[in-house]
Scaffold this active site. Structure first.
Site, short mmCIF file in Angstrom:
data_model
loop_
_atom_site.label_atom_id
_atom_site.label_comp_id
_atom_site.label_asym_id
_atom_site.label_seq_id
_atom_site.Cartn_x
_atom_site.Cartn_y
_atom_site.Cartn_z
N HIS A 179 -0.24 -4.22 7.21
CA HIS A 179 -0.43 -4.86 8.40
C HIS A 179 0.91 -5.19 9.10
O HIS A 179 1.61 -6.29 8.92
CB HIS A 179 -0.76 -6.43 7.80
CG HIS A 179 -2.33 -6.28 7.07
ND1 HIS A 179 -2.59 -7.22 6.28
CD2 HIS A 179 -3.03 -5.46 7.19
CE1 HIS A 179 -3.85 -6.88 5.86
NE2 HIS A 179 -4.24 -5.78 6.61
N HIS A 216 0.75 -1.23 0.08
CA HIS A 216 -0.20 -0.15 -0.17
C HIS A 216 0.78 1.20 -0.13
O HIS A 216 0.44 2.48 0.40
CB HIS A 216 -0.99 0.02 1.24
CG HIS A 216 -1.81 -1.12 1.25
ND1 HIS A 216 -2.60 -1.72 0.19
CD2 HIS A 216 -1.92 -2.24 2.45
CE1 HIS A 216 -3.26 -2.77 0.67
NE2 HIS A 216 -2.66 -3.10 2.02
FE FE2 Z 1 -7.15 -2.06 4.37
#
Ligand code: FE2
Ligand code: NAG
Ligand code: NAG
Ligand code: NAG
Ligand code: NAG
Ligand code: NAG
Length: 467
Positions: free
Chosen positions: A358, A329
């Site tokens: 994460h 991301h």
């Molecule tokens: Fe997400």
């Protein structure tokens, strides 16, 4: 590793800044944790797991969860699901466990998603609560009655201590259960600021919404007793035109209500609340935020309303982080950063919490707002008016950990580690808050990362008076 702020001139302000945020050994800066965890696959708990069990009794209320119900914390939204029939949407409540003398009437709703039909989802707002008071409440009136309790926050004010937990990207894996258990073992945490990505039902065939129900039952042991403040993530979008599901956020909107109207918001995806000495602004990474959009106009009007004499701590929650140095991301938060970062600096936001990636990461106080298309000034620079950016997307969902980091560690990144865990933001008074991050492998007392926060708005005045 490498030295803190390579190439930056060693100004006195910078030195002061470093001392004020209070981290020892700051001159080493930019730590990538050396903690080595056991690499294991993250798997979802099976449908017949103990914590997914439906409570016994005809039409028993399940998936009970509460969230703040108005701007100042004197209301609470109580939500639950019944499966057999609608039953009653009434909540009985009071301060005496054996005599629930007050009552409020809610409403129920249900929805279909592809070939799934939800149970009866009840939402009831109870109002005019006294501050700093233990309340008991009962739902399932008429059939199987279940009773719970919660404590209201102290009155909004500048010197009110309060402790928030931070959890993001939780899901429903065995690791999610460890994260929640770890969080619960902290006796101080009073309210969860949830950073988006709740159930991960959309990772199942047809977005199997049964996994929204199991998630609701999983978290009930916390959400029925303390409010969770909701932020919407990408796993709440549930946009599936191939299934004929073209209304984004359908399951989330039906299941998780928030008090957006009381902060003059026109949408549940962005809103704010005051709680104790904190002003919390929730933003929507997946709703339009460009100039002239409803979210832009709302935030533009909202930030000047924050009275730091009343609520000194200004906290922003969003799902996609602006400062993230993992190869997952990467730069997804960039367009929103470009739109809103100048405001965050101008209004001296204390801290921005995000999820989505994460793993765990904390930034220095930096800003990157000088760029104007032609001047080439597009590097983050140390900025004492800027927030600290913290990513706590490490709740433990089935997608597993983000382990691949950009190298070398960028100069804005103060600490990063890819382990599951949660964080705690403990406001002590108007000027001081103690922040800790807890990886799941450690006991509750261990903080793998910590920082004293000196309130961004009040530190100038304090500095001045100290000189
Ligand atoms: Fe997400
Ligand atoms: C929904 O459809 C899938 C296959 O398309 C099937 O496996 C599942 O059992 C169906 N669920 C319901 C509730 O009908
Ligand atoms: C989840 O955690 C709770 C509390 O620690 C425990 O009682 C339960 O057995 C766990 N369930 C699973 C499926 O891991
Ligand atoms: C800000 O809050 C303080 C303390 O509650 C109050 O005295 C003051 O009037 C407020 N200011 C504004 C502009 O509302
Ligand atoms: C880490 O991410 C980079 C950039 O996407 C990629 O080139 C590299 O192969 C990845 N490394 C591993 C070990 O996956
Ligand atoms: C605020 O809390 C900090 C940390 O506990 C403490 O050192 C400081 O003295 C407190 N300030 C006031 C005004 O009480």
């Amino acid at each position: 590793m490498g030295s803190w702020w390579r190439g930056a001139p060693c100004h006195l302000e910078l030195l002061l800044a470093v001392i004020l945020v209070g981290v020892v050994n700051r001159s080493d800066g930019g730590v990538t944790s050396g903690f080595v965890r056991k690499v294991e696959k993250t798997i979802d708990m099976p449908l017949d797991s103990d914590i997914f069990r439906v409570p016994p009794g005809y039409n028993a209320p399940q998936q009970v969860h509460i969230t703040q119900g108005n701007l100042d914390g004197t209301a609470m939204i109580i939500s639950w699901v019944t499966e057999d029939e609608p039953g009653s949407s009434e909540v009985l409540y009071g301060t005496d466990e054996d005599k629930l003398e007050l009552s409020a009437e809610g409403k129920y709703t249900r929805y279909k998603f592809y070939n799934y039909t939800s149970g009866y989802i009840h939402h009831c707002t109870i109002r005019h609560l006294k501050y700093d008071t233990e309340y008991y409440y009962a739902v399932g009136i008429g059939h199987t009655v279940r009773k719970f309790w919660f404590t209201t926050p102290p009155a909004v004010g500048p010197d009110v201590p309060y402790t928030f937990g931070l959890i993001g990207d939780l899901g429903q894996s065995y690791d999610s259960n460890v994260t929640l258990t770890h969080y619960e073992s902290n006796p101080k945490a009073q309210t969860v600021l949830f950073l988006g990505d709740l159930s991960y039902a959309d990772n199942y065939p047809n977005h199997d919404n049964v996994r929204w129900d199991t998630w609701g039952r999983f978290i009930e042991r916390s959400t029925a007793y303390q409010p969770w403040i909701w932020t919407a993530g990408n796993h709440e979008i549930d946009f599936a035109p191939n299934l004929g599901e073209t209304v984004p956020f359908k399951p989330y909107r039906h299941r998780y209500h928030v008090p957006y109207r009381s902060s003059s918001s026109s949408s549940p995806f962005w809103y704010s609340i005051k709680r104790a000495s904190a002003y919390i602004i929730v933003l929507a990474s997946y709703s339009a935020y460009g100039k002239y959009t409803p979210q832009y106009k709302w935030l533009e009007a909202e930030l000047p309303k924050v009275n730091r004499s009343e609520t000194p701590w200004l906290i922003v929650l969003m799902h996609a982080p602006w400062y993230n140095s993992y190869n997952y991301h990467y730069m997804e938060g960039e367009s929103m950063r470009v739109m809103y970062e100048p405001w965050f600096v101008k209004y001296k936001v204390d801290v921005v919490f995000a999820g989505h990636v994460h793993a765990y990461e904390r930034s220095y106080r930096v800003s990157n707002i000088a760029y104007d298309i032609v001047n080439g000034k597009c590097e983050p620079v140390p900025d004492e008016s800027a927030p600290v950016y913290i990513t706590v997307g490490d709740g433990g969902n089935l997608e597993g950990l983000a382990t691949n980091m950009t190298e070398p560690q960028p100069s804005y990144s103060a600490f990063r580690e890819s382990s599951f865990g949660h964080a705690v933001f403990e406001i002590k008074n108007q000027t001081h808050a103690y922040y800790t991050w807890h990886r799941n492998q450690d006991g509750n007392a261990v903080a793998a990362d910590s920082l004293w926060f000196y309130n961004s708005y009040w530190k100038t005045a304090n500095e001045a008076s100290a000189m």
